[in-house]
Scaffold this active site. Sequence first.
Site, mmCIF file in Angstrom:
data_model
loop_
_atom_site.group_PDB
_atom_site.id
_atom_site.type_symbol
_atom_site.label_atom_id
_atom_site.label_comp_id
_atom_site.label_asym_id
_atom_site.label_seq_id
_atom_site.Cartn_x
_atom_site.Cartn_y
_atom_site.Cartn_z
ATOM 1 N N ARG A 141 0.854 -1.178 0.000
ATOM 2 C CA ARG A 141 0.000 0.000 0.000
ATOM 3 C C ARG A 141 0.899 1.240 0.000
ATOM 4 O O ARG A 141 1.974 1.251 0.615
ATOM 5 C CB ARG A 141 -0.896 0.046 1.234
ATOM 6 C CG ARG A 141 -2.068 -0.918 1.198
ATOM 7 C CD ARG A 141 -3.139 -0.513 0.183
ATOM 8 N NE ARG A 141 -4.258 -1.447 0.108
ATOM 9 C CZ ARG A 141 -4.338 -2.474 -0.738
ATOM 10 N NH1 ARG A 141 -3.366 -2.719 -1.584
ATOM 11 N NH2 ARG A 141 -5.402 -3.251 -0.755
ATOM 12 N N HIS B 159 -0.900 0.247 -9.673
ATOM 13 C CA HIS B 159 -1.566 -0.684 -8.754
ATOM 14 C C HIS B 159 -2.074 -1.915 -9.512
ATOM 15 O O HIS B 159 -3.273 -2.225 -9.494
ATOM 16 C CB HIS B 159 -2.708 0.014 -8.010
ATOM 17 C CG HIS B 159 -3.122 -0.704 -6.755
ATOM 18 N ND1 HIS B 159 -3.539 -0.063 -5.631
ATOM 19 C CD2 HIS B 159 -3.186 -2.031 -6.466
ATOM 20 C CE1 HIS B 159 -3.853 -0.957 -4.701
ATOM 21 N NE2 HIS B 159 -3.634 -2.164 -5.187
HETATM 22 P P1 NDP Z 1 -1.549 -11.580 4.784
HETATM 23 O O1 NDP Z 1 -2.537 -11.090 5.762
HETATM 24 O O2 NDP Z 1 -1.648 -13.005 4.301
HETATM 25 O O3 NDP Z 1 -0.079 -11.430 5.399
HETATM 26 C C1 NDP Z 1 0.332 -10.306 6.082
HETATM 27 C C2 NDP Z 1 1.756 -10.519 6.594
HETATM 28 O O4 NDP Z 1 2.214 -9.288 7.160
HETATM 29 C C3 NDP Z 1 1.839 -11.582 7.681
HETATM 30 O O5 NDP Z 1 3.019 -12.339 7.534
HETATM 31 C C4 NDP Z 1 1.900 -10.751 8.971
HETATM 32 O O6 NDP Z 1 2.592 -11.333 10.043
HETATM 33 C C5 NDP Z 1 2.689 -9.546 8.476
HETATM 34 N N1 NDP Z 1 2.464 -8.401 9.349
HETATM 35 C C6 NDP Z 1 1.301 -7.754 9.632
HETATM 36 N N2 NDP Z 1 1.495 -6.772 10.526
HETATM 37 C C7 NDP Z 1 2.810 -6.792 10.820
HETATM 38 C C8 NDP Z 1 3.626 -6.046 11.707
HETATM 39 N N3 NDP Z 1 3.118 -5.061 12.452
HETATM 40 N N4 NDP Z 1 4.940 -6.344 11.764
HETATM 41 C C9 NDP Z 1 5.467 -7.357 11.036
HETATM 42 N N5 NDP Z 1 4.737 -8.119 10.177
HETATM 43 C C10 NDP Z 1 3.428 -7.835 10.076
HETATM 44 O O7 NDP Z 1 -1.561 -10.568 3.573
HETATM 45 P P2 NDP Z 1 -1.304 -10.860 2.018
HETATM 46 O O8 NDP Z 1 0.030 -11.506 1.872
HETATM 47 O O9 NDP Z 1 -2.472 -11.531 1.399
HETATM 48 O O10 NDP Z 1 -1.308 -9.368 1.418
HETATM 49 C C11 NDP Z 1 -0.452 -8.371 1.884
HETATM 50 C C12 NDP Z 1 -0.882 -7.019 1.319
HETATM 51 O O11 NDP Z 1 -0.563 -6.927 -0.058
HETATM 52 C C13 NDP Z 1 -2.376 -6.742 1.357
HETATM 53 O O12 NDP Z 1 -2.800 -6.330 2.646
HETATM 54 C C14 NDP Z 1 -2.525 -5.654 0.328
HETATM 55 O O13 NDP Z 1 -2.413 -4.403 0.944
HETATM 56 C C15 NDP Z 1 -1.357 -5.888 -0.608
HETATM 57 N N6 NDP Z 1 -1.787 -6.286 -1.964
HETATM 58 C C16 NDP Z 1 -1.419 -5.526 -3.031
HETATM 59 C C17 NDP Z 1 -1.766 -5.891 -4.301
HETATM 60 C C18 NDP Z 1 -1.318 -5.102 -5.464
HETATM 61 O O14 NDP Z 1 -1.761 -5.361 -6.586
HETATM 62 N N7 NDP Z 1 -0.440 -4.138 -5.312
HETATM 63 C C19 NDP Z 1 -2.552 -7.099 -4.569
HETATM 64 C C20 NDP Z 1 -2.877 -7.842 -3.367
HETATM 65 C C21 NDP Z 1 -2.507 -7.431 -2.123
HETATM 66 P P3 NDP Z 1 2.099 -12.713 10.716
HETATM 67 O O15 NDP Z 1 2.422 -13.788 9.682
HETATM 68 O O16 NDP Z 1 2.956 -12.819 11.924
HETATM 69 O O17 NDP Z 1 0.643 -12.563 10.991
HETATM 70 C C1 OXD Z 2 -5.572 -6.076 -3.111
HETATM 71 C C2 OXD Z 2 -5.063 -5.138 -4.131
HETATM 72 O O1 OXD Z 2 -5.556 -5.754 -1.925
HETATM 73 O O2 OXD Z 2 -5.271 -5.387 -5.325
HETATM 74 O O3 OXD Z 2 -6.009 -7.167 -3.516
HETATM 75 O O4 OXD Z 2 -4.448 -4.146 -3.764
#
Ligand code: NDP
Ligand code: OXD
Length: 309
Positions: A224, A272
């Site tokens: 993000r 994006h």
């Molecule tokens: P998940 O919820 O599966 O994973 C999130 C990860 O971040 C977990 O490993 C979690 O830790 C870690 N995390 C969360 N908070 C913290 C913190 N404070 N400190 C350290 N680690 C932290 O998310 P996804 O992998 O599915 O997606 C991640 C992000 O990617 C989405 O939220 C979205 O914003 C973005 N995205 C962007 C897209 C694009 O096209 N640009 C498309 C899809 C998603 P833990 O494992 O310990 O819980």
């Molecule tokens: C998502 C994205 O969160 O596309 O899936 O950013």
Amino acid sequence: MSLIFACVDIPPEPWVKAIKAEIPDLTIHLWPDVDNPEKVEFALLWGKWDANLNRFPELSALLSLGAGVDHILTLENRPPNIPIIRLGDPALRTGMVEYVLYNVLKFHRRFPEYEEQQEKSLWIERSQTMPYKRTVGIMGLGSLGSACAKTLVGLGFDVIGWSRRKKTINKVGCFYGEQGLGLFLARSEIVVCLLPLTNETRGILNTTNMQKLPAGAFIINAARGGHLIEGDLLALLESEHIAGAALDVFETEPLPANNPLWSHSKVTVTPHVAALVDFDSAATVIAETIRRSREGRPLLNVVDPVRGY
Ligand code: NDP
Ligand code: OXD
């Protein structure tokens, strides 16, 4: 039973078609046109908008049209105690792995330098680093981060990752929590942000943290825009502490035409699109949520609103 489709700037037709193919008897309303608000059980949501979901007294789940749920958690009038479901579309993993791999390889194999050389018709051979000598750091080891980490391990990179809780992933050096962040950053020659946007992670790519990266590091932000302080990055590119960046997400989207990132020679901007949902596989996942909810079975991909992801 009906669903309200309330997604900003997303053409509804392909979604309506794909979801109806899965659940033919589901009525789908397009925001704001709903004749029977009391019959709406599901809301499919995306983007920033000011709709008041409290119009729908029988809502039983808020479904995100993407993996991120920051747009739902920050809704001003979000009805409390209704499960929020992130989209567990496998296509997102495929797209994100491709985007991350492309950019890691680009930086690793020094393509920005060759592109610059080509503009000047310069034939200069640059040194090549073996992948096991290149450390790629993945911030966020969730669904997307762990898929990227495993792919990079498969190509022989030295991969490390950072998460909130302790994790074990084969051949990935796992760091966690605040205490692990500094050590993680100090080793990450190419850092990839795949964190959710939460109160804890907003602005995490700031001067203090980016200065902890090795000199000449590269940044890839596909999570993000709120994770990265754009002005801090521009200053660190200027001082050459950061050698380049691939940015897919921005604080303001679409990225305004006068934003200096557009024309920065060391920055690649994409709109994006790192990982896009696939209508068919996403509709299958959405339909599964609806069926589970109807049948009283446990829901998958439920978000913890306190944790923020
Ligand atoms: P998940 O919820 O599966 O994973 C999130 C990860 O971040 C977990 O490993 C979690 O830790 C870690 N995390 C969360 N908070 C913290 C913190 N404070 N400190 C350290 N680690 C932290 O998310 P996804 O992998 O599915 O997606 C991640 C992000 O990617 C989405 O939220 C979205 O914003 C973005 N995205 C962007 C897209 C694009 O096209 N640009 C498309 C899809 C998603 P833990 O494992 O310990 O819980
Ligand atoms: C998502 C994205 O969160 O596309 O899936 O950013």
